[in-house]
Design an enzyme around this catalytic site. Structure first.
Site, mmCIF file in Angstrom:
data_model
loop_
_atom_site.group_PDB
_atom_site.id
_atom_site.type_symbol
_atom_site.label_atom_id
_atom_site.label_comp_id
_atom_site.label_asym_id
_atom_site.label_seq_id
_atom_site.Cartn_x
_atom_site.Cartn_y
_atom_site.Cartn_z
ATOM 1 C CE1 TYR A 107 -88.617 133.146 69.432
ATOM 2 C CE2 TYR A 107 -89.584 135.187 70.253
ATOM 3 C CZ TYR A 107 -88.483 134.456 69.838
ATOM 4 O OH TYR A 107 -87.244 135.040 69.830
ATOM 5 C CE LYS B 182 -81.854 118.200 42.603
ATOM 6 N NZ LYS B 182 -81.270 117.613 41.412
#
Length: 481
Positions: free
Chosen positions: A113, A168
């Site tokens: 970060y 899915k």
């Protein structure tokens, strides 16, 4: 007749006398009520009574209630609660995000970060194409739906479609290590769906359109393919077509026929049907007749739908006009992607010797598979409780694995065709027979075979664009400069 299914597994917490006989009676009564008992566990014992967890497969939710009532009718037996395993699996959703890098120290944080991440942001700003190398775009697919054509349930809306989209995404990860994320859109407006997908595309390496009703699905896919630089795939069309072609390749091997010589009848000319017809023709099929609910598709019944018009112009070389049942006379192959129970075994008997029947309507096939099997040489369905299940999970994970590995920007018909050939090739000559024309959904060879075949085609497309091959060392050297 419907049979007990893992889709309706229930577990009942039953209070009963602490005797062997009482436990045996519970199991006997559940079995007599039609349940398939999968497990009996003593949860607690209190000297004079037991708490028994009885797990059963049932036919449907109503059947589960009947089993509960049957146990409650036993003397001194009480069902304290019942849980549904399918709903328990969905509590809190089925997928999550986990970091791929350690975040345990300040040094980790400064690289992942701030402030270190700014260097990577600037590198991408300088060369946007490096986003694929330096972000999750390299391995991430968006699973996009508007909830208008979900399974066999129809237009149930985006929120109700989410469990399917989550499933899915889980399949993408499990079978091909592709990170996928469900995006259920609260709009059915074609233009708005296109705008939204284009807006979120920078974060993804591919788009999997799912359960969007026809005919809008055609335009949405076509426009997105034209306007995006990442692969766009409508699974209800092309995933089904890939697996149907794979199964047909092997079914024709069983029957000793060539795809160029057979007459193929396709019932249903919507999203799946039209894609199947196109892909079968790409493999060499020359005699296909498409049918809708009115009979053989003609100029009159095609109307202004461009996809149906294409079918009329490119199929039915003999000019057949008539009903589906009439069209089966002299046919070698039946592919159904329409509605349940529209044919009988007698209709299938009109087909040529060595007939191939793919009755893929779910949950009820176009014809009873057992009846069809009386005369057909090969029968396949979309169901898991019969041999030869035509299941899209055989196609889409490996397809996207290959597309992402190649860095492809589009999907070609040849990619779809080689994916089907790869699936068919997983079934070796020593395995091939009328009850085994397609690999099982858990066959780990499938996704790898499909990925390799599609990657090879995808690299051709990448080379044609003049894109440099991915090279991590060159990338880091360029950033360092």
């Amino acid at each position: 007749m419907a049979l007990p299914s893992p889709s309706y597994t229930i577990t009942m917490r039953v209070e009963a006398p602490a005797t062997q006989r009482a436990t045996s009676e519970i199991v006997h009564e559940a079995t007599t009520a039609g349940a398939s008992v999968m497990g009996v566990d003593i949860a607690q014992s209190h000297g004079d009574k037991l708490l028994v967890d009885l797990t059963c497969d049932t036919i449907d939710a109503e059947h589960g209630e009947r089993v509960v009532a049957a146990l409650n009718a036993l003397q001194d037996v009480h069902v304290l609660k019942m849980s549904d395993s399918t709903f328990l699996m969905h509590l809190g959703g089925k997928i999550e995000v986990t970091p791929k890098v350690p975040l345990k120290t300040r040094r980790d944080l400064s690289r992942a970060y701030t402030p270190g991440v700014a260097r990577v942001c600037l590198a991408i700003a300088d060369r946007p194409e490096d986003a694929r190398r330096l972000t999750i775009k390299r391995n991430t697919v968006a699973v996009v739906t508007d909830g208008t054509a979900v399974l066999g349930l129809g237009d149930i809306g985006p929120s109700a479609a989410m469990p399917v989209m989550e499933g899915k995404a889980a399949l993408f990860k499990e079978f091909a290590n592709v990170d996928a994320w469900p995006l259920a859109l609260d709009t059915t407006d074609t233009e708005e769906i296109i705008r939204v997908v284009k807006a979120i595309a920078p974060g993804f390496g591919g788009i999997n359109l799912e359960d969007i009703s026809a005919p809008r699905c055609f335009e949405i896919e076509a426009r997105l393919r034209e306007e995006l630089d990442i692969p766009v795939f409508h699974d209800d069309q092309h995933g089904t077509a890939i697996v149907v072609l794979a199964a047909l390749i092997n079914a024709l091997r069983v029957t000793g026929k060539a795809i160029e010589d057979v007459r193929i009848v396709v019932s249903g000319v919507g999203a799946a049907g039209s894609a199947i017809i196109r892909l079968l023709m790409a493999q060499g099929a020359r005699d296909i007749i498409g049918f809708d609910r009115h009979g053989a598709l003609t100029v009159q019944t095609a109307g202004e739908d461009t996809h149906r018009q294409w079918i009329v112009e490119h199929t039915n070389p003999s000019g057949f006009e008539g009903t589906l049942k009439e069209g089966l006379s002299g046919a070698d192959v039946f592919v159904g992607v329409s509605a349940g129970n529209i044919l009988t075994g007698e209709d299938i008997a009109r087909m040529n010797d060595g007939a191939v029947v793919f009755a893929l309507a779910n949950p009820t096939p176009e014809v009873d598979p057992i009846d069809a099997g009386q005369t057909a040489a090969v029968v396949a369905t979309g169901r898991s409780d019969y041999p030869n299940q035509i299941n899209n999970v055989l196609a889409f994970p490996g397809l996207f694995r290959g597309l992402l590995d190649a860095g492809a920007s589009q999907i070609t018909d040849e990619m779809l065709r080689v994916a089907a050939v790869a699936i068919a090739g997983v079934v070796g000559p020593e395995e091939l027979n009328s009850a085994f024309i397609i690999p099982g959904v858990f066959d780990t060879r499938v996704a790898e075979a499909v990925a390799e075949a599609v990657k090879a085609e995808g690299l051709k497309e990448v080379a044609a664009r003049g894109v440099e091959p991915e090279d991590y060392d060159l990338l880091t050297q360029r950033i360092a400069r």
